[in-house]
Design an enzyme around this catalytic site. Structure first.
Site, PDB file in Angstrom:
ATOM      1  N   ASP A 117      41.600  32.559  36.082  1.00  0.00           N
ATOM      2  CA  ASP A 117      40.636  32.903  37.135  1.00  0.00           C
ATOM      3  C   ASP A 117      41.211  32.675  38.532  1.00  0.00           C
ATOM      4  OD1 ASP A 117      39.169  33.340  34.882  1.00  0.00           O
ATOM      5  OD2 ASP A 117      37.848  31.620  35.134  1.00  0.00           O
ATOM      6  N   GLY A 173      29.948  34.647  35.234  1.00  0.00           N
ATOM      7  CA  GLY A 173      31.175  34.941  34.510  1.00  0.00           C
ATOM      8  C   GLY A 173      32.155  35.802  35.296  1.00  0.00           C
ATOM      9  N   THR A 225      43.246  33.674  25.926  1.00  0.00           N
ATOM     10  CA  THR A 225      44.690  33.641  25.675  1.00  0.00           C
ATOM     11  C   THR A 225      45.412  32.784  26.710  1.00  0.00           C
ATOM     12  OG1 THR A 225      44.741  35.713  26.886  1.00  0.00           O
ATOM     13  CG2 THR A 225      44.932  35.870  24.501  1.00  0.00           C
TER      14      THR A 225
HETATM   15  C1  GLA Z   1      37.143  31.087  31.509  1.00  0.00           C
HETATM   16  C2  GLA Z   1      38.324  30.210  31.910  1.00  0.00           C
HETATM   17  C3  GLA Z   1      39.634  30.991  31.845  1.00  0.00           C
HETATM   18  C4  GLA Z   1      39.787  31.714  30.504  1.00  0.00           C
HETATM   19  C5  GLA Z   1      38.510  32.458  30.130  1.00  0.00           C
HETATM   20  C6  GLA Z   1      38.576  33.023  28.742  1.00  0.00           C
HETATM   21  O1  GLA Z   1      36.955  32.105  32.454  1.00  0.00           O
HETATM   22  O2  GLA Z   1      38.145  29.707  33.214  1.00  0.00           O
HETATM   23  O3  GLA Z   1      40.718  30.127  32.090  1.00  0.00           O
HETATM   24  O4  GLA Z   1      40.180  30.821  29.495  1.00  0.00           O
HETATM   25  O5  GLA Z   1      37.363  31.646  30.223  1.00  0.00           O
HETATM   26  O6  GLA Z   1      39.574  33.991  28.667  1.00  0.00           O
END
Ligand code: GLA
Length: 427
Positions: free
Chosen positions: A203, A155, A56
């Site tokens: 992030d 992740g 999002t």
């Molecule tokens: C990665 C990207 C974020 C976000 C997520 C999905 O972590 O770095 O900016 O888009 O994927 O929500």
């Protein structure tokens, strides 16, 4: 809370800072670029877990991440010549690169570096563009060892943690303090440029804004945020690492992002025919009702992408209400619904993540679970009654390898705080 500066007691340092200090002494302190007897600078920043609000951020909607108590730390010292000497504990590798304005703006010099070094270099390049580098008479260059306990490539945003830690390290070397979201934005640009993926702001924002005991509700359009207390005393948040390496570059991330843009471009004219001058700049501006009326005009794949984003925004706001009400059952149900949407409409899950969520569903005491982050591997998040944690762990240990053909690892999440920097005595 902005990054804070203090003289750290050894016991106050997170474990990665101590590991980076030991690595500095071993691999960098003897170099000609380091003056003996100086105290060292240390800076650290957290990885993140995202409770809900997935894919999002770049659609200018809402996200609800927490910073973790897992960090990446840099320990090092300034040097007079404009060169960065880095040592990565994780990669067991030393790398040097030039820090002159000419060198930092030369893309060819980035291409030969591993990603971890690109992130640090990218942060310096962005600081240069903002005229916010450390003073050249003190720190034209620097040497630093890097260590962390954010799993790399899992992740939990080890790259954002490294970027924010590097920006905080710059501050430790005398660079001007910048507002946390300005740091997040410069780290976002550094990441985009280093990896060639158009990541959103979530992030680095989570890492910059972290507050113990709280989730961060961030409106990715206005960049207004508020802290939401995570007060679920009998519940635990855990992440299960599927050990399926995820690399943003191969996750179809840019493709998803452009599909969202195409959906907006196709829907805007019909919505604006209904309501002239209505602003439709992103999927954030589109509601479930809009999709019910006009979704059928979209190619099926674009409808599904749009449906995920529109419904995920609604789920994120509903999850905040559930959190405020201490309603773990509703919060958990929203996690399962988010997973189904990411799997079926957004198509960013994978069999291993689906297996974890299925095992969660079959385990009494697990209230909700979903894939987390960009997808196609990495971690799944689960909300669990504390007393059910051992049973969940046993079940995962017994069933995940059978279903996924590999071992995973369950980690309970503790919510961490904002980046920090300090001075420490050289050992
Ligand atoms: C990665 C990207 C974020 C976000 C997520 C999905 O972590 O770095 O900016 O888009 O994927 O929500």
């Amino acid at each position: 809370m902005p990054a804070s500066h203090h003289r750290a007691r050894q016991s106050a340092l997170p474990a990665p800072a101590r590991a980076a200090q030991a690595a500095y002494t071993r691999h960098l302190a003897t170099g000609a670029h380091t003056r003996r007897g100086m105290s060292l600078h240390v800076a650290w920043a957290a990885g993140r877990a995202n409770l809900i609000g997935e894919h999002t951020d770049y659609n200018l909607g809402w996200v609800l991440p927490v910073a973790l108590d897992r960090v990446i730390a840099l320990v090092g010292a300034p040097s007079p010549e404009p060169v960065a000497h880095l040592y990565s504990v994780h990669h067991r590798r030393a790398i040097s690169f030039a820090l002159t304005a000419e060198a930092l703006t030369d893309d060819a010099q980035q291409a030969i570096l591993p990603y971890w070094a690109r992130y640090v270099r990218g942060v310096w390049r962005e600081l240069l563009a903002l005229d916010a580098l450390p003073p050249l008479d003190y720190a034209a260059g620097f040497s630093a060892a890097i260590a962390g306990d954010v799993p790399v490539g899992g992740g939990l945003s080890s790259s954002a943690a490294l970027e924010v830690a590097a920006a905080t390290f710059a501050q430790a070397l005398g660079a001007p303090a910048l507002p946390p979201l300005m740091v997040a934005q410069l780290c976002q640009r550094a990441e985009q440029q280093s990896v060639g993926v158009r990541v959103g702001i979530m992030d680095p924002a989570a890492s910059c804004l972290g507050r113990a005991g709280h989730a961060i509700l961030l409106d990715c359009r206005s960049l207004v945020y508020e802290y939401v207390p995570v007060n679920l005393p009998d519940l635990a948040l855990a992440v299960y690492d599927t050990r399926v390496p995820h690399s943003l570059a191969s996750t179809g991330y840019n493709e998803r992002r452009s599909q969202c843009e195409q959906a907006v471009a196709l829907l805007a004219p019909s919505l604006q025919r209904e309501t002239p001058r209505r602003e439709i700049a992103s999927l954030r501006d589109i509601t479930t009702d809009d999709l019910a009326r006009h979704g059928a005009t979209l190619p099926d794949v674009l409808l599904r992408r749009a449906r995920h984003v529109v419904s995920e925004n609604a789920r994120t706001l509903a999850a905040v209400e559930a959190l405020r009400a201490g309603d773990g059952a509703t919060f958990g149900a929203l996690l399962y619904a988010s997973h189904a949407s990411l799997r079926d409409d957004y198509a960013v899950s994978c069999p291993e993540l689906d297996a974890v969520v299925e095992i969660a569903r079959e385990t009494p005491g697990v209230l909700g679970a979903r894939m987390m982050g960009a997808g196609f591997g990495g971690n799944a998040l689960a909300l669990i009654q504390r007393q059910a944690l051992p049973a969940f762990e046993r079940r995962l240990a017994a069933e995940y390898p059978q279903r996924a053909g590999r071992e995973g690892v369950l980690r309970v999440c503790h919510i961490g705080g904002a980046p920090q920097f300090a001075r420490i005595a050289q050992r």
